[in-house]
Design a protein around this motif. Structure first.
Motif, PDB file in Angstrom:
ATOM      1  N   VAL A 124       0.856  -1.182   0.000  1.00 40.58           N
ATOM      2  CA  VAL A 124       0.000   0.000   0.000  1.00 40.58           C
ATOM      3  C   VAL A 124       0.894   1.234   0.000  1.00 40.58           C
ATOM      4  O   VAL A 124       1.672   1.455   0.938  1.00 40.58           O
ATOM      5  CB  VAL A 124      -0.935   0.018   1.225  1.00 40.58           C
ATOM      6  N   LEU A 125       0.787   2.037  -1.049  1.00 42.04           N
ATOM      7  CA  LEU A 125       1.607   3.234  -1.194  1.00 42.04           C
ATOM      8  C   LEU A 125       1.031   4.386  -0.373  1.00 42.04           C
ATOM      9  O   LEU A 125      -0.144   4.346   0.026  1.00 42.04           O
ATOM     10  CB  LEU A 125       1.695   3.621  -2.669  1.00 42.04           C
ATOM     11  N   PRO A 126       1.813   5.420  -0.104  1.00 42.86           N
ATOM     12  CA  PRO A 126       1.329   6.545   0.714  1.00 42.86           C
ATOM     13  C   PRO A 126       0.067   7.209   0.170  1.00 42.86           C
ATOM     14  O   PRO A 126      -0.728   7.756   0.943  1.00 42.86           O
ATOM     15  CB  PRO A 126       2.513   7.516   0.697  1.00 42.86           C
ATOM     16  N   ASP A 127      -0.152   7.149  -1.149  1.00 45.93           N
ATOM     17  CA  ASP A 127      -1.348   7.773  -1.721  1.00 45.93           C
ATOM     18  C   ASP A 127      -2.553   6.836  -1.729  1.00 45.93           C
ATOM     19  O   ASP A 127      -3.608   7.173  -2.267  1.00 45.93           O
ATOM     20  CB  ASP A 127      -1.065   8.277  -3.138  1.00 45.93           C
ATOM     21  N   GLY A 128      -2.403   5.635  -1.128  1.00 44.47           N
ATOM     22  CA  GLY A 128      -3.513   4.702  -1.027  1.00 44.47           C
ATOM     23  C   GLY A 128      -3.566   3.656  -2.121  1.00 44.47           C
ATOM     24  O   GLY A 128      -4.335   2.690  -2.021  1.00 44.47           O
ATOM     25  N   ARG A 129      -2.785   3.812  -3.165  1.00 46.69           N
ATOM     26  CA  ARG A 129      -2.770   2.803  -4.226  1.00 46.69           C
ATOM     27  C   ARG A 129      -2.190   1.492  -3.700  1.00 46.69           C
ATOM     28  O   ARG A 129      -1.314   1.496  -2.840  1.00 46.69           O
ATOM     29  CB  ARG A 129      -1.953   3.292  -5.423  1.00 46.69           C
ATOM     30  N   GLU A 130      -2.688   0.375  -4.246  1.00 48.24           N
ATOM     31  CA  GLU A 130      -2.222  -0.940  -3.827  1.00 48.24           C
ATOM     32  C   GLU A 130      -1.564  -1.670  -4.992  1.00 48.24           C
ATOM     33  O   GLU A 130      -2.098  -1.691  -6.105  1.00 48.24           O
ATOM     34  CB  GLU A 130      -3.383  -1.776  -3.278  1.00 48.24           C
ATOM     35  N   VAL A 131      -0.413  -2.264  -4.722  1.00 47.25           N
ATOM     36  CA  VAL A 131       0.333  -3.014  -5.725  1.00 47.25           C
ATOM     37  C   VAL A 131       0.372  -4.475  -5.302  1.00 47.25           C
ATOM     38  O   VAL A 131       0.760  -4.793  -4.170  1.00 47.25           O
ATOM     39  CB  VAL A 131       1.774  -2.479  -5.870  1.00 47.25           C
ATOM     40  N   ASN A 132      -0.042  -5.375  -6.187  1.00 50.32           N
ATOM     41  CA  ASN A 132      -0.026  -6.807  -5.889  1.00 50.32           C
ATOM     42  C   ASN A 132       1.399  -7.330  -6.063  1.00 50.32           C
ATOM     43  O   ASN A 132       1.847  -7.591  -7.177  1.00 50.32           O
ATOM     44  CB  ASN A 132      -0.982  -7.550  -6.820  1.00 50.32           C
ATOM     45  N   ILE A 133       2.123  -7.481  -4.948  1.00 50.87           N
ATOM     46  CA  ILE A 133       3.512  -7.928  -5.039  1.00 50.87           C
ATOM     47  C   ILE A 133       3.603  -9.428  -5.306  1.00 50.87           C
ATOM     48  O   ILE A 133       4.679  -9.942  -5.613  1.00 50.87           O
ATOM     49  CB  ILE A 133       4.305  -7.570  -3.764  1.00 50.87           C
ATOM     50  N   SER A 134       2.474 -10.134  -5.203  1.00 54.35           N
ATOM     51  CA  SER A 134       2.474 -11.569  -5.487  1.00 54.35           C
ATOM     52  C   SER A 134       2.806 -11.842  -6.945  1.00 54.35           C
ATOM     53  O   SER A 134       3.259 -12.937  -7.290  1.00 54.35           O
ATOM     54  CB  SER A 134       1.107 -12.175  -5.165  1.00 54.35           C
ATOM     55  N   GLY A 145       7.076   4.564  -5.979  1.00 54.48           N
ATOM     56  CA  GLY A 145       7.268   5.810  -5.257  1.00 54.48           C
ATOM     57  C   GLY A 145       8.736   5.989  -4.913  1.00 54.48           C
ATOM     58  O   GLY A 145       9.614   5.920  -5.779  1.00 54.48           O
ATOM     59  N   HIS A 146       9.023   6.197  -3.627  1.00 53.02           N
ATOM     60  CA  HIS A 146      10.404   6.373  -3.175  1.00 53.02           C
ATOM     61  C   HIS A 146      11.073   5.047  -2.810  1.00 53.02           C
ATOM     62  O   HIS A 146      12.198   5.035  -2.322  1.00 53.02           O
ATOM     63  CB  HIS A 146      10.439   7.291  -1.950  1.00 53.02           C
ATOM     64  N   MET A 147      10.376   3.939  -3.033  1.00 49.57           N
ATOM     65  CA  MET A 147      10.858   2.641  -2.576  1.00 49.57           C
ATOM     66  C   MET A 147      11.259   1.749  -3.742  1.00 49.57           C
ATOM     67  O   MET A 147      10.555   1.664  -4.744  1.00 49.57           O
ATOM     68  CB  MET A 147       9.756   1.944  -1.761  1.00 49.57           C
ATOM     69  N   THR A 148      12.393   1.074  -3.583  1.00 48.67           N
ATOM     70  CA  THR A 148      12.823   0.066  -4.543  1.00 48.67           C
ATOM     71  C   THR A 148      12.634  -1.307  -3.904  1.00 48.67           C
ATOM     72  O   THR A 148      13.222  -1.602  -2.861  1.00 48.67           O
ATOM     73  CB  THR A 148      14.301   0.247  -4.930  1.00 48.67           C
ATOM     74  N   VAL A 149      11.791  -2.131  -4.523  1.00 50.53           N
ATOM     75  CA  VAL A 149      11.471  -3.457  -3.993  1.00 50.53           C
ATOM     76  C   VAL A 149      12.220  -4.512  -4.794  1.00 50.53           C
ATOM     77  O   VAL A 149      12.239  -4.475  -6.029  1.00 50.53           O
ATOM     78  CB  VAL A 149       9.952  -3.729  -4.062  1.00 50.53           C
ATOM     79  N   ARG A 150      12.835  -5.454  -4.089  1.00 50.37           N
ATOM     80  CA  ARG A 150      13.562  -6.545  -4.735  1.00 50.37           C
ATOM     81  C   ARG A 150      12.966  -7.879  -4.285  1.00 50.37           C
ATOM     82  O   ARG A 150      12.780  -8.107  -3.088  1.00 50.37           O
ATOM     83  CB  ARG A 150      15.043  -6.499  -4.367  1.00 50.37           C
TER      84      ARG A 150
END
Length: 381
Positions: A124-134, A145-150
């Protein structure tokens, strides 16, 4: 032999003090009970699950000579888990095989079977958007956003701050949450702390631990905290603050339950509620109830508490309402009751990877009936 006598035998078995004859008795009994009990018959996969769970802990029950207290405790937990399974199976065998006729399997299904929870989570991003990391595959590096996910492995993700982030933006908070019917094995925070999320759970954290390390959570989460004496790790959950100094601990804080439970496995934690504080040592649990201001400390069933993390439903004289509440989260189903079942309890360990119909068949030893219609389960006696 009574269950209490058998429990005494298992105690000597796991401590390595039993005779060869007693050891052979335990092992031959398990083989016989697993194959000839009157419980709902196990298929090959389920039989393998119980056998492996027991043999993993009991294959070599010699006295322990651990190199450290931590290693010794983990070995003890492993043996205790295996013994608890044998005791539960023995009790069920005694009840079903000698005290009552074999029950009818009363799980009625009117729709396709329901699978157990899978690895599924959302960022869940700060603006409320949701990203399915699955949907991210192993090796993926993605910018949100400001985050890099690995994605480091199956069910393992880590994140770090994008180099261009301004100092003023480092206190922006993100959330990783699992839905009902989902779980997430490992989230690695920037300080190396690992977080394991059960179904219908969440953990929220700032983009950077520039100062005090603080996260908040709901549901059930297991924390493996990296020690940093200068920056204690804090977890906030439903009015409770848990201060950790380099520890493994479990927190259960579902919003639809009356209690928040903090169980310590290793290390030391301080649990606070308003002005009340308790210190926990390994094997203890702090319990807070939403209806009053009390904060209690008690001994914990660590094996039972951590069963979810090891792929097991653990029930010990658990009310059927609580059993079904756990199933509702795990299988993403809705539970209704036609009659009062408040006095019905269940004891036993069940694999979490079963299809719903199979698990309900096992629960039918309670005498209850389960009617499944889509994702709705009606319970009646």
């Amino acid at each position: 032999m009574t269950p209490s006598e058998f429990e005494t035998l298992l105690t000597s078995y796991t401590s390595g003090t039993c005779s060869q004859e007693e050891r052979e008795l335990v092992e031959s009994w398990y083989t016989h009970a697993a194959e000839h009990s009157d419980m709902p018959p196990l298929d090959a996969a389920e039989l393998a699950f119980y056998r492996q769970k027991i043999w993993n802990g009991l294959e070599q029950p010699q006295p322990l000579h651990a190199e450290s207290h931590r290693a010794g405790r983990k070995l003890w937990l492993k043996f205790a888990a295996a013994a608890s399974v044998l005791i539960a199976v023995f009790a069920g065998y005694q009840f079903l095989g000698h005290k009552s006729p074999k029950p009818k399997l009363t799980a009625v299904r009117t729709a396709p079977d329901i699978l157990p929870a899978a690895n599924k989570a959302f960022l869940v991003l700060p603006d409320g958007r949701e990203v399915n990391i699955s949907n991210l595959t192993e090796g993926t590096v993605a910018q949100f956003g400001h985050m890099t996910v690995r994605v480091k492995g199956k069910g393992v993700i880590s994140y770090k701050i994008h180099p261009s982030v301004r100092a003023a933006d480092r206190d922006i908070w993100y959330t990783i949450k699992t839905p009902a019917g989902g779980q997430w094995p490992v989230v690695e925070l920037p300080d190396g702390t690992k977080v394991h999320l059960d179904a219908a759970s969440s953990v929220s954290f700032p983009l950077s631990f520039a100062g005090r390390r603080t996260v908040s959570m709901t549901g059930q989460v297991f924390f493996q905290v990296v020690h940093d004496e200068s920056r204690p790790f804090h977890v906030r959950a439903n009015g409770i603050d848990i201060e950790d100094l380099g520890t493994d601990f479990n927190v259960k804080a579902y919003p639809d339950e009356q209690e928040v439970e903090t169980t310590l496995v290793e290390g030391l934690v301080r649990v606070s509620k308003d002005t009340r504080k308790v210190m926990l040592v390994p094997g203890q649990q702090a319990v807070s109830r939403s209806k009053d201001a009390r904060l209690e400390r008690r001994q914990a069933d660590v094996i039972g508490v951590l069963a979810w993390k090891n792929g097991v439903f653990h029930f010990d004289h658990t009310s059927i309402e609580e059993v079904m509440q756990q199933l509702a989260r795990w299988y993403k189903v809705e539970i209704t009751y036609r009659k009062d079942v408040s006095e019905v309890t269940f004891t036993g360990d069940l694999p979490r990877n079963l299809k719903l119909s199979r698990l309900l068949e096992m629960l039918s030893v309670t005498g209850l009936r389960f009617k499944v219609d889509g994702r709705k389960i009606e319970v009646t006696n």
